[in-house]
Design a protein around this motif. Structure first.
Motif, PDB file in Angstrom:
ATOM      1  N   MET A   1       0.920  -1.271   0.119  1.00  0.00           N
ATOM      2  CA  MET A   1       0.367  -0.206   0.143  1.00  0.00           C
ATOM      3  C   MET A   1       1.055   1.103   0.079  1.00  0.00           C
ATOM      4  O   MET A   1       2.105   1.313   0.619  1.00  0.00           O
ATOM      5  N   SER A   2       0.551   2.421  -0.599  1.00  0.00           N
ATOM      6  CA  SER A   2       1.736   3.251  -0.626  1.00  0.00           C
ATOM      7  C   SER A   2       1.108   5.260   0.121  1.00  0.00           C
ATOM      8  O   SER A   2      -0.002   4.366   1.322  1.00  0.00           O
ATOM      9  N   GLU A   6      -2.541   4.776   2.083  1.00  0.00           N
ATOM     10  CA  GLU A   6      -2.661   4.654   3.395  1.00  0.00           C
ATOM     11  C   GLU A   6      -3.763   5.881   3.832  1.00  0.00           C
ATOM     12  O   GLU A   6      -4.165   5.809   5.256  1.00  0.00           O
ATOM     13  N   ILE A   7      -3.095   7.214   3.925  1.00  0.00           N
ATOM     14  CA  ILE A   7      -3.778   8.793   4.185  1.00  0.00           C
ATOM     15  C   ILE A   7      -4.900   8.831   3.948  1.00  0.00           C
ATOM     16  O   ILE A   7      -5.659   9.212   4.508  1.00  0.00           O
ATOM     17  N   GLU A   8      -4.900   8.054   2.576  1.00  0.00           N
ATOM     18  CA  GLU A   8      -7.037   8.427   1.976  1.00  0.00           C
ATOM     19  C   GLU A   8      -7.812   6.904   3.266  1.00  0.00           C
ATOM     20  O   GLU A   8      -8.358   8.084   3.304  1.00  0.00           O
ATOM     21  N   ASN A  23       1.597  15.419  15.021  1.00  0.00           N
ATOM     22  CA  ASN A  23       1.948  13.866  16.499  1.00  0.00           C
ATOM     23  C   ASN A  23       1.119  12.924  15.811  1.00  0.00           C
ATOM     24  O   ASN A  23       1.497  11.800  15.940  1.00  0.00           O
ATOM     25  N   GLU A  24      -0.288  13.670  16.579  1.00  0.00           N
ATOM     26  CA  GLU A  24      -1.402  12.829  15.931  1.00  0.00           C
ATOM     27  C   GLU A  24      -1.404  11.907  15.044  1.00  0.00           C
ATOM     28  O   GLU A  24      -1.407  11.112  14.953  1.00  0.00           O
ATOM     29  N   PHE A  25      -1.599  12.850  13.905  1.00  0.00           N
ATOM     30  CA  PHE A  25      -1.132  12.183  12.595  1.00  0.00           C
ATOM     31  C   PHE A  25      -0.440  11.835  11.890  1.00  0.00           C
ATOM     32  O   PHE A  25      -0.335  10.036  11.387  1.00  0.00           O
ATOM     33  N   LYS A  26       1.496  12.043  12.619  1.00  0.00           N
ATOM     34  CA  LYS A  26       2.238  10.784  12.503  1.00  0.00           C
ATOM     35  C   LYS A  26       2.050   9.680  13.153  1.00  0.00           C
ATOM     36  O   LYS A  26       2.486   8.575  12.968  1.00  0.00           O
ATOM     37  N   THR A  27       1.529   9.981  14.691  1.00  0.00           N
ATOM     38  CA  THR A  27       1.745   8.550  15.411  1.00  0.00           C
ATOM     39  C   THR A  27       0.874   7.428  15.210  1.00  0.00           C
ATOM     40  O   THR A  27       0.828   6.089  15.037  1.00  0.00           O
ATOM     41  N   GLU A  28      -0.264   8.405  14.653  1.00  0.00           N
ATOM     42  CA  GLU A  28      -1.691   7.636  14.155  1.00  0.00           C
ATOM     43  C   GLU A  28      -1.151   5.981  12.621  1.00  0.00           C
ATOM     44  O   GLU A  28      -1.325   4.932  13.274  1.00  0.00           O
ATOM     45  N   TYR A  33       0.513   1.666  10.627  1.00  0.00           N
ATOM     46  CA  TYR A  33       0.911   0.882   9.171  1.00  0.00           C
ATOM     47  C   TYR A  33       2.303   0.992   8.908  1.00  0.00           C
ATOM     48  O   TYR A  33       2.840  -0.146   7.768  1.00  0.00           O
ATOM     49  N   GLY A  34       3.195   1.189  10.344  1.00  0.00           N
ATOM     50  CA  GLY A  34       4.683   0.592  10.969  1.00  0.00           C
ATOM     51  C   GLY A  34       5.565   0.946   9.457  1.00  0.00           C
ATOM     52  O   GLY A  34       6.863   0.487   9.985  1.00  0.00           O
TER      53      GLY A  34
END
Length: 94
Positions: A1-2, A6-8, A23-28, A33-34
């Motif tokens: 998955m690109s 993943e963001i979509e 921070n929430e965006f990046k952490t979640e 997705y690892g």
């Protein structure tokens, strides 16, 4: 998955006008997705902000930049006609 896919998928679970921190965006996304947190840059997906290395015209947009570290989800089909701020990565605004 690109990363874009993943963001979509991630933003599809947000409600219109939700606010999200960097921070929430990046952490979640990283947890789900690892990938390293550095892979996810919310300002790359803003209507009112752009960075070097991003083709604004072809990049999907989901957010409005509110202030440093805070974004508002407005959706992919948001009608935006305002000014687009250019903020190069890793540079401080004086």
């Amino acid at each position: 998955m690109s990363i874009k896919s993943e963001i979509e998928e991630f933003v599809s679970a947000l409600n219109f006008e939700d606010e999200i921190s960097t921070n929430e965006f990046k952490t979640e996304l990283s947890k789900k997705y690892g990938r390293p947190k550095s892979c996810y840059v919310p300002s790359d997906y803003c209507y009112n902000r752009t960075n070097y290395g991003i083709n604004y015209d072809t990049q999907p947009h989901y957010f409005m930049y509110i202030k440093r570290g805070l974004y508002q989800y407005v959706g992919k089909d948001y009608s935006f006609s305002g000014e687009i701020e250019h903020k190069p990565r890793n540079k401080k605004v004086l």
